[in-house]
Design an enzyme around this catalytic site. Structure first.
Site, PDB file in Angstrom:
ATOM      1  N   ASP A  39      43.559  46.529  30.265  1.00  0.00           N
ATOM      2  CA  ASP A  39      42.524  47.491  29.879  1.00  0.00           C
ATOM      3  C   ASP A  39      41.557  47.768  31.021  1.00  0.00           C
ATOM      4  O   ASP A  39      41.448  47.008  31.980  1.00  0.00           O
ATOM      5  CB  ASP A  39      41.756  46.989  28.649  1.00  0.00           C
ATOM      6  CG  ASP A  39      41.102  45.630  28.870  1.00  0.00           C
ATOM      7  OD1 ASP A  39      41.738  44.756  29.491  1.00  0.00           O
ATOM      8  OD2 ASP A  39      39.955  45.430  28.425  1.00  0.00           O
ATOM      9  N   GLU A  68      40.211  42.484  27.753  1.00  0.00           N
ATOM     10  CA  GLU A  68      39.413  41.618  28.620  1.00  0.00           C
ATOM     11  C   GLU A  68      38.018  42.180  28.817  1.00  0.00           C
ATOM     12  O   GLU A  68      37.041  41.430  28.906  1.00  0.00           O
ATOM     13  CB  GLU A  68      40.106  41.462  29.978  1.00  0.00           C
ATOM     14  CG  GLU A  68      39.455  40.434  30.912  1.00  0.00           C
ATOM     15  CD  GLU A  68      38.351  41.002  31.795  1.00  0.00           C
ATOM     16  OE1 GLU A  68      37.642  40.210  32.438  1.00  0.00           O
ATOM     17  OE2 GLU A  68      38.184  42.242  31.844  1.00  0.00           O
TER      18      GLU A  68
END
Length: 387
Positions: free
Chosen positions: A82, A144
Site C-alpha cells: 500500500d 502498513e
C-alpha cells in the site's frame, strides 16, 4: 534463469500504475487485490508457490506469501503493497505513471515502497534457484500505512520460521536494527455546560484538560529520566500533544474538550507497561472527576523493535554493506516480523521522499540494490553459503 518477465523498468511501471492506497477514510481507502494478483503472476512465473491471505477486518485487503524451495530456515524478503494518499494539487505529474527524469524515477510508491518488489523479481533472473538448499520467502503485506493489519495478521498466523528477514523500506541501503514504537490516544473530557456568569454551576472541560496535561507532562519528564538508549539520536521516549479542541464561546462553560497525543517508546518498554503508566498518571483526575475522563486509542499501538547487534545475521549484512546497523525514530512492520526471526530494515530510496509530493527514487540505487538482493539470496538460501 531464462524466464520471460517484463524488464525492470516495466515491472516498476506496472507496480506504480496499480493504485493501492491505504486510508482510514473509507472513501479514499482502496483494495490491494489487483497489486497482489500482479505480484502473484510474476512470482508464479519464477516457480514460487503462492498463498494469498484475506486480512480480516479490512476493506478488501490481502497478504501474499510466495515460497521457493523447501526445508528449514532461509530468507524472508518483506514489503508492504500500500501507499499513502496523495495531494493531487501538489503533484506536478501523474502519481500513477512512472516518470523518468534527471536520473530519478517518479511516482507514488517508487520509494515507499512498491518498487522493492521490482528489485527482488529482477534480481531472481540471474540466480539458479534450482540450487536453493533453504527456502526463499517473499511477503507482500496490506495496510502498513494505517493499521499494519497485514503484518500483524501474518505474524500471528504463519508457521514459517526463516533464519532472517529483510524489510525493504527506504533506508538509503543503510541497515536499520532498531526503531521506537508508537502509541496515539485521544483524551476526552466531558464537562457540564453553563453560563460563564456562574462558573460554579458547570464543570469546565478545558480546566480539567489543563489538569490532565499537567499530569501528562510529569509523565513525559519521568519517561525521559527513567528510560535511555544512547543508540538513538533522541535517546529517550517522546510525548507530543498534537491536537486539542474544546469550547464554542467565550461566555459559555466548556462542556467537551479533546486532546490527541502520542508517545514513542524505546524498544524494551512494553506497550502494556506504557498503557499502565498512562492510566496511572491520569488516575488522580479520574478520581477527582468520576466518569468525566476517557482514554481511547486512535490506532492499534506499535511496539518498539530491536535486533541484537551481536546477532550473527546482523554481522553478515554489515559485512556485505561495509556499514554498521543504525537506529531510527519512525516505525515499520519490523516488530511483528521480528517475532518470527531476526529482522533488519534495509531498502533502496530515501525516507526523505516517503509521503511527499513527487515521490521519487534515485536511479543510482538500482545497481547496488540489485547486487544486494543477489548477495542476500546467495548467503541465506544457496548451498555453498547458506548458514
Amino acid at each position: 534463469m531464462n524466464i520471460k518477465l517484463p524488464t525492470f523498468i516495466e515491472l516498476y511501471r506496472q507496480l506504480i500504475a496499480t493504485p493501492s492506497i491505504s486510508a482510514t477514510d473509507a472513501k479514499t481507502d482502496q483494495s490491494n487485490e489487483a497489486l497482489i494478483n500482479l505480484l502473484a503472476n510474476w512470482l508464479e512465473t519464477l516457480g514460487f508457490s503462492i498463498e494469498i491471505q484475506p486480512v480480516p477486518e479490512t476493506r478488501g485487503k490481502f497478504n501474499l506469501l510466495a515460497t521457493l524451495g523447501s526445508g528449514t530456515g532461509g530468507l524472508l524478503l518483506c514489503g508492504h503493497t500500500d501507499t499513502v494518499p496523495f495531494d493531487e494539487g501538489r503533484w506536478t505529474q501523474d502519481p500513477f505513471t512512472l516518470t523518468e527524469k534527471e536520473g530519478k524515477l517518479y511516482g507514488l510508491g517508487t520509494a515507499d515502497m512498491k518498487g522493492f518488489f521490482a528489485f527482488i523479481i529482477d534480481a531472481l533472473r540471474d540466480i539458479d534457484t534450482s540450487q536453493l538448499t533453504h527456502p526463499l520467502y517473499i511477503l507482500a503485506t496490506a495496510d502498513e500505512e494505517t493499521s499494519m493489519a497485514g503484518a500483524r495478521y501474518f505474524a500471528a498466523n504463519t508457521a514459517i520460521r526463516p533464519d532472517f528477514a529483510i524489510i525493504g523500506e527506504p533506508t538509503s541501503l543503510q541497515p536499520i536494527r532498531a526503531h521506537k514504537g508508537h502509541l496515539s490516544n485521544a483524551i476526552r473530557i466531558t464537562g457540564q455546560s453553563g453560563h460563564s456568569s456562574d462558573p460554579e454551576k458547570g464543570v469546565n472541560a478545558i480546566e480539567l484538560m489543563h489538569e490532565s496535561i499537567t499530569h501528562l507532562s510529569t509523565l513525559r519528564d519521568r519517561l525521559k529520566t527513567r528510560y535511555n538508549n544512547p543508540a538513538f539520536v533522541i535517546p529517550y521516549p517522546t510525548m507530543n500533544f498534537g491536537y486539542i479542541n474544546g469550547g464554542d464561546a467565550a461566555n459559555r462553560i466548556c462542556a467537551c474538550c479533546e486532546l490527541h497525543m502520542d508517545i514513542r517508546p524505546l524498544p524494551g518498554l512494553t506497550l502494556q507497561d506504557l498503557d499502565d503508566l498512562l492510566h496511572e498518571t491520569l488516575a488522580p483526575v479520574k478520581a477527582r472527576w468520576p466518569g468525566r475522563l476517557s482514554v481511547e486509542a486512535l490506532h492499534e499501538p506499535i511496539p518498539g523493535y530491536e535486533c541484537p547487534t551481536d546477532h550473527k545475521m546482523v554481522a553478515v549484512i554489515e559485512k556485505l554493506l561495509g556499514e554498521k546497523a543504525q537506529t531510527v525514530n519512525y516505525c515499520t512492520e519490523a516488530p511483528f516480523i521480528q517475532a518470527l526471526c531476526p529482522t533488519l530494515v534495509l531498502g533502496p530510496g530515501s525516507i526523505e521522499q516517503a509521503h511527499q509530493p513527487d515521490e521519487f527514487i534515485d536511479m543510482a540505487f538500482i545497481e547496488p540494490t540489485r547486487e544486494l538482493m543477489g548477495q542476500l539470496i546467495e548467503n541465506f538460501c544457496l548451498a555453498e553459503k547458506a548458514k
